[in-house]
Structures are given as C-alpha cells and as structure tokens.
Design a protein around this motif. Sequence first.
Motif, PDB file in Angstrom:
ATOM      1  N   THR A  34      -6.417  16.487   4.486  1.00  0.00           N
ATOM      2  CA  THR A  34      -7.617  16.284   5.299  1.00  0.00           C
ATOM      3  C   THR A  34      -7.589  15.202   5.828  1.00  0.00           C
ATOM      4  OG1 THR A  34     -10.049  16.451   5.243  1.00  0.00           O
ATOM      5  CG2 THR A  34      -8.888  15.631   3.365  1.00  0.00           C
ATOM      6  N   ASN A  35      -8.172  15.001   7.165  1.00  0.00           N
ATOM      7  CA  ASN A  35      -8.864  13.759   7.935  1.00  0.00           C
ATOM      8  C   ASN A  35     -10.038  13.626   7.923  1.00  0.00           C
ATOM      9  OD1 ASN A  35      -9.150  15.136  10.051  1.00  0.00           O
ATOM     10  ND2 ASN A  35      -7.329  14.736  11.399  1.00  0.00           N
ATOM     11  N   VAL A  36     -10.762  14.373   7.203  1.00  0.00           N
ATOM     12  CA  VAL A  36     -12.287  14.083   7.431  1.00  0.00           C
ATOM     13  C   VAL A  36     -12.556  13.638   5.972  1.00  0.00           C
ATOM     14  CG1 VAL A  36     -12.859  15.928   9.095  1.00  0.00           C
ATOM     15  CG2 VAL A  36     -12.917  16.576   6.683  1.00  0.00           C
TER      16      VAL A  36
ATOM     17  N   ASN B 273      -2.684   5.612  14.750  1.00  0.00           N
ATOM     18  CA  ASN B 273      -1.899   5.442  13.543  1.00  0.00           C
ATOM     19  C   ASN B 273      -0.523   5.441  14.072  1.00  0.00           C
ATOM     20  OD1 ASN B 273      -3.660   4.625  11.304  1.00  0.00           O
ATOM     21  ND2 ASN B 273      -4.518   6.704  11.912  1.00  0.00           N
ATOM     22  N   VAL B 274       0.486   6.013  13.119  1.00  0.00           N
ATOM     23  CA  VAL B 274       1.875   6.099  13.241  1.00  0.00           C
ATOM     24  C   VAL B 274       2.309   6.827  14.576  1.00  0.00           C
ATOM     25  CG1 VAL B 274       4.199   6.376  12.149  1.00  0.00           C
ATOM     26  CG2 VAL B 274       2.190   5.626  10.865  1.00  0.00           C
ATOM     27  N   ARG B 275       1.508   8.028  14.639  1.00  0.00           N
ATOM     28  CA  ARG B 275       1.945   9.053  15.533  1.00  0.00           C
ATOM     29  C   ARG B 275       1.685   8.191  17.091  1.00  0.00           C
ATOM     30  NH1 ARG B 275      -1.351  12.745  15.141  1.00  0.00           N
ATOM     31  NH2 ARG B 275       0.249  14.301  13.733  1.00  0.00           N
ATOM     32  N   GLN B 276       0.684   7.301  17.215  1.00  0.00           N
ATOM     33  CA  GLN B 276       0.522   6.677  18.292  1.00  0.00           C
ATOM     34  C   GLN B 276       1.540   5.393  18.558  1.00  0.00           C
ATOM     35  OE1 GLN B 276      -3.051   4.363  18.529  1.00  0.00           O
ATOM     36  NE2 GLN B 276      -2.995   4.011  20.654  1.00  0.00           N
TER      37      GLN B 276
ATOM     38  N   GLY C 137       0.724  10.031   8.737  1.00  0.00           N
ATOM     39  CA  GLY C 137       1.630  10.675   8.125  1.00  0.00           C
ATOM     40  C   GLY C 137       1.646  11.598   6.627  1.00  0.00           C
ATOM     41  N   LYS C 138       0.520  12.259   6.828  1.00  0.00           N
ATOM     42  CA  LYS C 138       0.073  13.129   5.969  1.00  0.00           C
ATOM     43  C   LYS C 138       1.173  14.259   5.682  1.00  0.00           C
ATOM     44  CE  LYS C 138      -4.084  13.818   7.424  1.00  0.00           C
ATOM     45  NZ  LYS C 138      -3.961  13.132   8.584  1.00  0.00           N
ATOM     46  N   GLU C 139       1.454  14.847   6.948  1.00  0.00           N
ATOM     47  CA  GLU C 139       2.456  15.892   6.641  1.00  0.00           C
ATOM     48  C   GLU C 139       3.565  15.388   6.167  1.00  0.00           C
ATOM     49  OE1 GLU C 139       2.119  18.929   9.493  1.00  0.00           O
ATOM     50  OE2 GLU C 139       3.949  19.867   8.721  1.00  0.00           O
ATOM     51  N   LEU C 140       3.978  14.448   6.513  1.00  0.00           N
ATOM     52  CA  LEU C 140       5.201  13.883   6.015  1.00  0.00           C
ATOM     53  C   LEU C 140       5.300  13.591   4.313  1.00  0.00           C
ATOM     54  CD1 LEU C 140       7.646  13.101   8.031  1.00  0.00           C
ATOM     55  CD2 LEU C 140       6.908  10.878   7.656  1.00  0.00           C
TER      56      LEU C 140
ATOM     57  N   ALA D 251      11.232  -0.141  14.831  1.00  0.00           N
ATOM     58  CA  ALA D 251      12.518  -0.404  14.824  1.00  0.00           C
ATOM     59  C   ALA D 251      13.397   1.162  14.612  1.00  0.00           C
ATOM     60  CB  ALA D 251      13.277  -1.044  13.773  1.00  0.00           C
ATOM     61  N   PHE D 252      12.472   1.703  13.524  1.00  0.00           N
ATOM     62  CA  PHE D 252      12.986   2.963  13.119  1.00  0.00           C
ATOM     63  C   PHE D 252      12.734   4.109  14.462  1.00  0.00           C
ATOM     64  CE2 PHE D 252      11.224   7.496  11.702  1.00  0.00           C
ATOM     65  CZ  PHE D 252      12.441   7.553  10.666  1.00  0.00           C
ATOM     66  N   PHE D 253      11.723   3.924  15.127  1.00  0.00           N
ATOM     67  CA  PHE D 253      11.506   5.080  16.209  1.00  0.00           C
ATOM     68  C   PHE D 253      12.288   4.465  17.605  1.00  0.00           C
ATOM     69  CE2 PHE D 253       7.140   5.638  14.123  1.00  0.00           C
ATOM     70  CZ  PHE D 253       7.462   6.981  13.815  1.00  0.00           C
TER      71      PHE D 253
ATOM     72  N   ALA E  23       0.747  -1.269   0.045  1.00  0.00           N
ATOM     73  CA  ALA E  23      -0.042   0.023   0.054  1.00  0.00           C
ATOM     74  C   ALA E  23       0.845   1.211  -0.060  1.00  0.00           C
ATOM     75  CB  ALA E  23      -1.205  -0.168   1.273  1.00  0.00           C
ATOM     76  N   MET E  24       1.911   1.420   0.848  1.00  0.00           N
ATOM     77  CA  MET E  24       2.817   2.498   0.911  1.00  0.00           C
ATOM     78  C   MET E  24       3.612   2.703  -0.391  1.00  0.00           C
ATOM     79  SD  MET E  24       2.016   4.264   3.416  1.00  0.00           S
ATOM     80  CE  MET E  24       3.452   5.391   4.067  1.00  0.00           C
ATOM     81  N   GLN E  25       4.361   1.369  -0.945  1.00  0.00           N
ATOM     82  CA  GLN E  25       4.912   1.623  -2.237  1.00  0.00           C
ATOM     83  C   GLN E  25       4.116   2.158  -3.420  1.00  0.00           C
ATOM     84  OE1 GLN E  25       8.125   1.114  -2.841  1.00  0.00           O
ATOM     85  NE2 GLN E  25       8.389   0.798  -0.413  1.00  0.00           N
TER      86      GLN E  25
ATOM     87  N   GLU F  81      -4.018  -1.154   8.270  1.00  0.00           N
ATOM     88  CA  GLU F  81      -4.152  -1.851   7.065  1.00  0.00           C
ATOM     89  C   GLU F  81      -2.752  -2.101   6.342  1.00  0.00           C
ATOM     90  OE1 GLU F  81      -6.849   0.322   4.535  1.00  0.00           O
ATOM     91  OE2 GLU F  81      -8.398   0.334   5.795  1.00  0.00           O
ATOM     92  N   ARG F  82      -1.665  -1.878   7.054  1.00  0.00           N
ATOM     93  CA  ARG F  82      -0.428  -2.197   6.536  1.00  0.00           C
ATOM     94  C   ARG F  82       0.456  -2.473   7.595  1.00  0.00           C
ATOM     95  NH1 ARG F  82       2.131   3.799   7.100  1.00  0.00           N
ATOM     96  NH2 ARG F  82       0.305   4.948   7.265  1.00  0.00           N
ATOM     97  N   SER F  83       0.144  -3.525   8.363  1.00  0.00           N
ATOM     98  CA  SER F  83       0.533  -3.962   9.493  1.00  0.00           C
ATOM     99  C   SER F  83       2.207  -4.583   9.334  1.00  0.00           C
ATOM    100  CB  SER F  83      -0.136  -5.004  10.204  1.00  0.00           C
ATOM    101  OG  SER F  83      -1.000  -6.053   9.562  1.00  0.00           O
TER     102      SER F  83
HETATM  103  N1  LIG Z   1       5.899   6.288   7.353  1.00  0.00           N
HETATM  104  C1  LIG Z   1       6.453   6.803   8.314  1.00  0.00           C
HETATM  105  N2  LIG Z   1       7.777   6.851   8.710  1.00  0.00           N
HETATM  106  C2  LIG Z   1       8.367   7.555   9.529  1.00  0.00           C
HETATM  107  N3  LIG Z   1       7.753   8.338  10.399  1.00  0.00           N
HETATM  108  C3  LIG Z   1       6.353   8.526  10.231  1.00  0.00           C
HETATM  109  C4  LIG Z   1       5.612   7.790   9.236  1.00  0.00           C
HETATM  110  N4  LIG Z   1       4.333   8.332   9.343  1.00  0.00           N
HETATM  111  C5  LIG Z   1       4.251   9.103  10.044  1.00  0.00           C
HETATM  112  N5  LIG Z   1       5.428   9.347  10.675  1.00  0.00           N
HETATM  113  C6  LIG Z   1       5.847  10.270  12.036  1.00  0.00           C
HETATM  114  O1  LIG Z   1       4.743   9.927  12.689  1.00  0.00           O
HETATM  115  C7  LIG Z   1       4.171  11.413  13.164  1.00  0.00           C
HETATM  116  C8  LIG Z   1       2.682  11.787  12.677  1.00  0.00           C
HETATM  117  O2  LIG Z   1       2.896  12.041  11.294  1.00  0.00           O
HETATM  118  P1  LIG Z   1       2.241  13.357  10.519  1.00  0.00           P
HETATM  119  O3  LIG Z   1       2.162  14.555  11.501  1.00  0.00           O
HETATM  120  O4  LIG Z   1       2.863  13.665   9.061  1.00  0.00           O
HETATM  121  O5  LIG Z   1       0.782  12.665  10.360  1.00  0.00           O
HETATM  122  P2  LIG Z   1      -0.677  13.491   9.951  1.00  0.00           P
HETATM  123  O6  LIG Z   1      -1.308  12.423   9.169  1.00  0.00           O
HETATM  124  O7  LIG Z   1      -0.327  14.628   9.464  1.00  0.00           O
HETATM  125  O8  LIG Z   1      -1.435  13.712  11.286  1.00  0.00           O
HETATM  126  P3  LIG Z   1      -2.751  14.666  11.810  1.00  0.00           P
HETATM  127  O9  LIG Z   1      -3.861  14.101  10.867  1.00  0.00           O
HETATM  128  O10 LIG Z   1      -2.905  14.332  13.088  1.00  0.00           O
HETATM  129  O11 LIG Z   1      -2.284  16.067  11.557  1.00  0.00           O
HETATM  130  C9  LIG Z   1       5.284  12.113  12.968  1.00  0.00           C
HETATM  131  O12 LIG Z   1       6.223  12.324  13.901  1.00  0.00           O
HETATM  132  C10 LIG Z   1       5.737  11.639  11.557  1.00  0.00           C
HETATM  133  O13 LIG Z   1       7.220  11.996  11.281  1.00  0.00           O
END
Ligand SMILES: Nc1ncnc2c1ncn2[C@@H]1O[C@H](COP(=O)(O)OP(=O)(O)OP(=O)(O)O)[C@@H](O)[C@H]1O
Length: 473
Positions: A295-297, A370-373, A188-191, A338-340, A161-163, A328-330
Amino acid sequence: MSGGGGDSGAARRGHLLVVDDKPNMRRMLSDLLGEQHDVRTAEGAKRALAMITAGAFDVVVSDIRMPEMDGVELLSAIKREQPEVEVVLITAYASVERAVEAMRLGAYHYLKKPFEPDELVVVVERALERKRLAERARHLEGELERARASGLSQIVGQSRAMQALFALARRAATSDATVLVSGESGTGKELVARAVHAESSRARGPFVAVNCGALPEALVESELFGHARGAFTGASDDKAGLFEEAHGGTLFLDEIGDLPLPAQVKLTRVLQEGRVRRVGETRERVVDVRVVAATNVDLEQAMADGRFRQDLYYRLNIFALAVPPLRERSSDIPALAAFFLARYGGGENGPRRFTPAALSALLSYSWPGNVRQLENAVQRAAAVAGGEPQIDVEHLPPELGQAPVSVSGELELSHREYVDLVKERASREYLVALMRRFGGNVAQAAQCAGTERESLHRLLRRHGVRPSDFKAE
Ligand SMILES: Nc1ncnc2c1ncn2[C@@H]1O[C@H](COP(=O)(O)OP(=O)(O)OP(=O)(O)O)[C@@H](O)[C@H]1O
Ligand SMILES: [Mg+2]
C-alpha cells in the motif's frame, strides 16, 4: 490449479524419430515403438536433420549404414545442434571401433542386429528417462536463476535503513506469515514483495500479482476467489480465482487500500481459514498461498475513516516492511544512479559516469517520485547526453537544478546543523548571484552587499567562489 510445473513423468509419451533407408525396417521399428510413443520416420539423415531442427524430438533411433550420410555423422550433427536429444544407433555390421566412436560422440546406446524387440523398447525407455531428467534439471536451474535474479541481493541499498529492511524481509521470507509492504509511490514495494517470494521456500511456485485498485468493483470477488458458471451474467464458465492460481506460491495484493469493504470481509475469512469459496458455489477449496500486500496509503488513517477493516489490517500486518522514501536514504542515490546508468547507458559510446556537479544535484534533490523518478531521470539524462562520456547537470531534468535542501533522515542532522547547512547554501547562492551581477568586481559587489572588501574576499574564498570566473572575456 497450477502448482508450479512438474509432469507425471511415466505416463508421458515420448517423441521419437526413426531413421532408416529401408521401408520395411522403418515400418517394423515404428510399429514396435508406436504403442508407447509418438513415432515419426525419415528415410535418410538429411531429412532427419531437417525434422529435428524443426520439431521437438526426445530420442532418435537410427540405422548406421545409409547412403548420402551415415548414422554416425547424423549423430554428431545432432549433438552439435541439439545435444539434449538422445540417439540410439542400430547396425548389422557392428565393429568395436565404430561402437566406441559412436559412444564417444554421445550416442546413448548402440544395438547390434539382430536384437530382441524388447531390448530396443527398454533402451528407448531409458534414453527417454535420461532426456527427461536432463530437462527437469535444466528447468530447475532456470527457476533457481530467476529466483536469484529477483532476490534481495538485486535490490540496491547499502543505507542503514535499507539494510534493516532487508534483514526483516529475510525473516519474513523464511516464514509463511502475511507481509504488508508500505511506502510512498516508487520506493520499490513491488521489488521487495518479489524478493520475499524469491527467497522463500515457495520460490518455485507461482508469484501472482494483482492491483486491487485496477479491478472493477463488481468483479473483485470473482477475480480473487473465482466463480461458478452462471453465478452472474457473463459468468459463462467455471473459473478459478487468483487465490487458486497462486496455490503453492505467493499472491501479491497491490494497492490493498483500494479493496472494497465487502471484499475485505471475504479476504479476512480466507486468510483466517486458508480456504476459498468461488462466487456462486457452496463448497470450499483449500488453498496454500502466502499473501504479500502493498500500500502507498496510510492504512491507519483509512481505518480511522472507516475505509479499511481493522481485522484485515491486523491479519496482513504480521510482517510490516516499510520501505523508506528515497530522500531519507540519500546515501543510496549514487549507487542507484550508477545502477540505472549501467542499465540505460547506451553501451560503448554512451555516458558512463556522472560529473561531481551532476551527482551533487542528484543528491540534494528531494525525489517526490522516489526510485522510479530517479530511474526515469537517469534514463532520460543518458539519452540526452548521447555520446558524451559523462552526464552533467545540463543533461538532468530541469527540476533538479533548483534543488531545495532536503531534510535527510539519513544524515541525521540536528536542527542546528540543518539550519547551518541551509544558511551555507543560501550564502553561496547569494555570492554567485552577486559576482554575476558585478562581473567579478569585488569592490563594487562589496558596496552593494553592504560589507567590507576584505570580508567579502574571505567569504568568497570560504565558499570556493572565484571572482575571476565571472569576469567578461
Ligand atoms: N532499491 C532499488 N534497487 C533497484 N531498483 C529499484 C529499487 N527500488 C526501486 N527500483 C526500481 O524502481 C521502479 C519502481 O519500483 P516498484 O515498482 O517496486 O515501486 P512501488 O513502490 O511498487 O511503486 P508504486 O507504489 O508506484 O506501485 C522499478 O523499476 C524498480 O525496479
Ligand atoms: Mg507497485
């Protein structure tokens, strides 16, 4: 309007330092060079070094013969401390060896007295030019480094899914079309938005981020589009909006679903025409900006409810990047964890691995945040584990212990397989509880469970539950 750096080189005055023990020489040199540049003077090498350490000089013009420390020693001290500062040496007692040594130590030029004033002016001009080129190259190097550091390659995600998302994001990066990044909070939308900018031809331009939901409704338009002085109470100055600030780069409109309707109308026009009009002005300004919105809505729902304009939606949604929720991408979870852990692991003595049990708990949790959690959970676990070499289940947040089986799109289970999996887990949980209750006594446990001893033994073996583990010491 900032187009991302770059001075108009020729007009800039250089910062020069003239070093000579003779006052009349200092005066002559600073008069000569002072017309084009800012010149300061020092009467000796020691003083000069102190000034160079404290201030930003481009070029040093120094006599060679001086008491206490000579010009060549000064040169090597400068090159040790601030190698980018160019040095021009002057001497009345020129010898070939001395000149060669000075050049070997990094002098830009070596002038013999007497010299034509113009000669020195030209040499200093060239030295300045070289300094500026070096600065520019270093600046670009830094920009490139930053761009690489925030590119797609920095986002962890080997899952299919991510690829697929990265492939689409790469295509979006090569175009100038607007991008709409959608996904649950913390995916990870902002990323992704930053990566699209970093991999685009605008990487060296600004990336301006704004959270539309955080702007007070009355100020949204002036923030985005700017305002003229006196346009409303409190507008004491002309002010450029974020669109103008992002000129040459990318404007990231986060939480676009929160944008009030009137601002949506204006935004649609700006996207259509590539021009902004500051609040209270009539003239329009051309802006060269790519918009990435997030957007998250569910915007389709917001449109149906009349809270989001359809025309804006279609303008934004040219590249639709949907970031999938973590459940959906466990298959990405181990690499992310490991990264964190590498980021928050606390160095040498901190934990470096997860126990299989901890990893399995991470894998089976549903991660609503999600990833933040996950990032927060790992950070906390690393702190809790302290000096332990591994993170175990007990270090993880308690909600992970009671992991419900998640329906993982990544595993693409059929309904049948999923139900079987849930049954398997439930069966194992039952057996563990049973063994606990009867202290590993299979005969008593079988009676309670309404089954034969032999078949209970078989079940226990199949699930890897060992009665001996439950026997009291
Ligand atoms: N695939 C990823 N690889 C590494 N770090 C990630 C990944 N996805 C998210 N992160 C990290 O998780 C945290 C949340 O990511 P981000 O702020 O981009 O989410 P978001 O979708 O914008 O969240 P929100 O909707 O709450 O604004 C950040 O610290 C980000 O660096
Ligand atoms: Mg965000």
